[in-house]
Design a protein around this motif. Sequence first.
Motif, PDB file in Angstrom:
ATOM      1  N   GLY A   1      -5.669   1.803   4.557  1.00  0.00           N
ATOM      2  CA  GLY A   1      -4.938   0.872   3.700  1.00  0.00           C
ATOM      3  C   GLY A   1      -4.735  -0.482   4.346  1.00  0.00           C
TER       4      GLY A   1
ATOM      5  N   ASN B   1      -6.330  -3.964   2.592  1.00  0.00           N
ATOM      6  CA  ASN B   1      -5.354  -4.807   1.914  1.00  0.00           C
ATOM      7  C   ASN B   1      -5.448  -6.241   2.392  1.00  0.00           C
ATOM      8  OD1 ASN B   1      -3.295  -5.370   0.136  1.00  0.00           O
ATOM      9  ND2 ASN B   1      -1.788  -4.036   1.113  1.00  0.00           N
TER      10      ASN B   1
ATOM     11  N   SER C   1      -4.860   7.476   5.783  1.00  0.00           N
ATOM     12  CA  SER C   1      -4.511   6.674   4.607  1.00  0.00           C
ATOM     13  C   SER C   1      -3.885   5.345   5.016  1.00  0.00           C
ATOM     14  CB  SER C   1      -3.546   7.463   3.719  1.00  0.00           C
ATOM     15  OG  SER C   1      -3.177   6.725   2.580  1.00  0.00           O
ATOM     16  N   TYR C   2      -2.974   5.386   5.987  1.00  0.00           N
ATOM     17  CA  TYR C   2      -2.347   4.144   6.448  1.00  0.00           C
ATOM     18  C   TYR C   2      -3.369   3.235   7.139  1.00  0.00           C
ATOM     19  CZ  TYR C   2       2.429   5.627   5.440  1.00  0.00           C
ATOM     20  OH  TYR C   2       3.599   5.997   4.810  1.00  0.00           O
TER      21      TYR C   2
ATOM     22  N   ALA D   1       0.848  -1.191   0.000  1.00  0.00           N
ATOM     23  CA  ALA D   1       0.000   0.000   0.000  1.00  0.00           C
ATOM     24  C   ALA D   1       0.884   1.241   0.000  1.00  0.00           C
ATOM     25  CB  ALA D   1      -0.923  -0.007   1.216  1.00  0.00           C
TER      26      ALA D   1
ATOM     27  N   VAL E   1       2.725  -1.675   4.324  1.00  0.00           N
ATOM     28  CA  VAL E   1       2.486  -0.315   3.838  1.00  0.00           C
ATOM     29  C   VAL E   1       3.841   0.300   3.546  1.00  0.00           C
ATOM     30  CG1 VAL E   1       0.341  -0.028   5.108  1.00  0.00           C
ATOM     31  CG2 VAL E   1       2.486   0.644   6.186  1.00  0.00           C
TER      32      VAL E   1
ATOM     33  N   CYS F   1      -4.868  -0.311  -2.753  1.00  0.00           N
ATOM     34  CA  CYS F   1      -4.571  -1.694  -2.386  1.00  0.00           C
ATOM     35  C   CYS F   1      -5.830  -2.559  -2.371  1.00  0.00           C
ATOM     36  CB  CYS F   1      -3.874  -1.753  -1.041  1.00  0.00           C
ATOM     37  SG  CYS F   1      -4.722  -0.902   0.299  1.00  0.00           S
ATOM     38  N   SER F   2      -7.011  -1.977  -2.182  1.00  0.00           N
ATOM     39  CA  SER F   2      -8.241  -2.768  -2.179  1.00  0.00           C
ATOM     40  C   SER F   2      -8.487  -3.401  -3.542  1.00  0.00           C
ATOM     41  CB  SER F   2      -9.439  -1.894  -1.783  1.00  0.00           C
ATOM     42  OG  SER F   2      -9.596  -0.812  -2.696  1.00  0.00           O
TER      43      SER F   2
ATOM     44  N   ASN G   1     -13.774   3.816  -4.072  1.00  0.00           N
ATOM     45  CA  ASN G   1     -12.342   3.611  -4.319  1.00  0.00           C
ATOM     46  C   ASN G   1     -12.007   3.490  -5.800  1.00  0.00           C
ATOM     47  OD1 ASN G   1     -11.960   3.607  -1.539  1.00  0.00           O
ATOM     48  ND2 ASN G   1     -12.048   1.384  -1.386  1.00  0.00           N
TER      49      ASN G   1
ATOM     50  N   ASP H   1      -1.601   2.639  -5.189  1.00  0.00           N
ATOM     51  CA  ASP H   1      -2.349   3.645  -4.434  1.00  0.00           C
ATOM     52  C   ASP H   1      -3.724   3.133  -4.019  1.00  0.00           C
ATOM     53  OD1 ASP H   1      -0.175   5.148  -5.114  1.00  0.00           O
ATOM     54  OD2 ASP H   1      -1.268   6.724  -6.157  1.00  0.00           O
TER      55      ASP H   1
ATOM     56  N   GLY I   1      -0.171   4.037   2.231  1.00  0.00           N
ATOM     57  CA  GLY I   1      -1.502   3.643   2.674  1.00  0.00           C
ATOM     58  C   GLY I   1      -2.474   3.628   1.501  1.00  0.00           C
ATOM     59  N   MET I   2      -3.721   3.985   1.769  1.00  0.00           N
ATOM     60  CA  MET I   2      -4.738   4.062   0.713  1.00  0.00           C
ATOM     61  C   MET I   2      -4.708   5.483   0.155  1.00  0.00           C
ATOM     62  SD  MET I   2      -6.915   1.971  -0.644  1.00  0.00           S
ATOM     63  CE  MET I   2      -8.561   1.711  -1.287  1.00  0.00           C
TER      64      MET I   2
END
Length: 778
Positions: free
Chosen positions: A58, A62, A54-55, A39, A68, A334-335, A629, A332, A42-43
């Motif tokens: 993420g 993930n 974000s972290y 990640a 990350v 990770c999902s 997302n 950017d 993060g996200m």
Amino acid sequence: MIKHLLLFCLLIHGAMGASPPRLKRKWLTLHGGEPVIVANGGMSGVFPESSWASYTYGVAQNLEGSPVLCDLKLTKDNYGYCLDKMLLQNTTSIAEIYPNKRNTYDVNGRKLTGWFGLDFDSSVLFANVTLIQSLYTRPSSYDNFFGITPLETLQHLGTDTQLTKVWINVEYDVFYKQHKLDVESFLNEMLPQLKIEIPYLSSTEIGFLKSIGPKVRATKTKLFFKFPLDVNAIEPSTKEKYGSVLKKLNMIKTFAVGILVPKEYIWPVNENRYLKPATTLVTDAHRLGLEVFAYGFANDFYLPYNYSLDPTNEYLQFVDNSHFSVDGVVTDFCSTASNAIGCLVGMSHNRNASKAVEFLVISHNGASGDYAGASDLAYQKAVDDGVDIIDCNVQFSKDGVAFCQESPDLKFTTSAGSDLMDRVNQIPEVNQGQPGIFSFELTWEEIKSLKPKINSPYDAPLDRNHGYLFAGKFVTLTEFLEFAKAKAVNGIMIGIENAAYLATKGYDIIGTVNSALTNASFTNQTKYKVMIKSDQSAVLEKYKNDSHYETVFDFKKDFSRVPEALAKEINKYADAVAIRRNSLVLEYGDPFFMTRGFTNAVSAMHKANLSVYASNLKNEFQTFLFDYNSDPYQEIATLLSDGVDGFITDFPATAVSFMRSQCAKPKTKHSLAFTAIAPGELFNTSILSVMEAEMTNAAADVNATNYPPVTPKDIDNEAIPPVASGGANAPSPDTPTDNAPGSPPKHSSRTTRVAPTATVVFLVAWAAGILFYSFLLE
């Protein structure tokens, strides 16, 4: 504010729960294991890159146990923080807070001007500067609510049973040493104190990796050499171009276990945004025992056209191409990478896979996201994609040929907009009175002289499959029906519009459709599902009592609510409804662009015993609200959670892949499942908690997008008049005649011919509008 951020984290972590073990399969990675998803900050596709939110988000989105990434930078007092860019002005508020702190430095041979972290003590930088989103395609509503993240805070992402895994990327080590700062000494001092796991450490500088290598040899940390996008950039330690270093993989192996490269190093992209053949980099590196990770993945970049604008296809290209697999990706979003690697691998090689979940996939003018809508190529692509139902909206030529096309207005869906500018007309009863070039004013020979055209919802560079902009051929109704039988699809959907107007001009569209269905043996049979779709209740009433047809009322406008009494009224002439997806989910408008709840559309229609088809799904990231997302799979999962029965889509392959994946099962035994968002949850747990007293629910409602409810006027259409003279003897569906009975006269009392000057004005205004919209996108 901190307590609310911690609450935010707890909410997300609480949703994770315990998951079953991952399924084991053989991969073409170096060691045969599943590719690692890293990640990036993060996200960072949703929250400002490397922010605490974000972290946190993420880690939750993930695959379990994935790292990350922290791009490590240093402050003036040699303190480490995570942020991608050396310059701070585009990712933080620093220029506004410290306007006089702008500086210029020589950074590895390049003059850079802006705001640098090394000019500030950590106490100043961490306390006063906030993060902002650097890309306009991403939410700006989180700007200035999160501070810069010190490396040490990442340890709080972990749990009592599992440490946070952090990939540390180090750049500019030589530059920092020139200013009496030392990344290596910071890491040596800080890392033993932190409760984090460092599985990977990368750098763009050979000297740094060689120096730190002996110090991490006793740990499980793997060293990676990172290449920049520019192969002509100079590596600071050797003074060689990175392109030259790339040819020395044997030398890299002496100090690193792998390489981290831009994705274009592996799958190059040409100037027209199509993939070139893959390089041999992965296989060459694997042959030497080097791992290969690729970076630069994001849902909201301009993907190569080969991927049908589906970001999961890009990941599959790197990990499931039958020849090689990268060992990991840095992304950017990770999902989406988790969906691709955990749920979709193997789908492209198994088009006959059974459904894991039941819903109808209905094409919208074939696979109109890939080829010109309603062309032979679009229909073939839809069938190849595994669609259940292919569709044909029936239009007429002047001489009575019935053919498939989205609208009678050919201005945007064919080359008519450039080839037949002098044929622009305004017809109040059709196309909402907008100027158009109408099929029933052109002979079939004139129409065949045109080219079908991809109708992209966005202009370049956001357009669709540009290399095939005018590819394909028009398809008559008869050809469409024969194609459907030959390809053994599950069914067809015939769209009938403007029946009342056409009847006044001598065109019997209902009779033509009935004759074509009879001639093609689609009546009185049960092998194929036959759907009749229309936005006119009077049309559907003609078919409602025939059990061989499913009638579908097509809502052309967005709405926010359906009175249950009106839903029952619709049931009198329809078995199902096609509802625009904007009418299924309520949303917050600018600047949030997030969901705020489901409408009652599905529940009201189901109570009235009506099936609901969501329309029209697209893959373009601009079409999604931010809490999806930028991922089409999350939208599909969410709409299914609301109970929709199927999808009408420009990209059937995406919906079919979702339907066939085991991750789509509601009670899957896999450790992964496609995530359905709870509309409004991300807004309420992040925006409102972060903004605290600065925003209330009442204030948020002001920014809500509000459509009117459905009214009787929306479903009560005018009756279809008798077909004008000669209508009963209308020509066969695809046979032109020189004097088709009932053909509209050249000048009709209900048709306004646009004067040449007006035509020019319209076209100039149209072009100006496109240019203005393009300017807004810049």
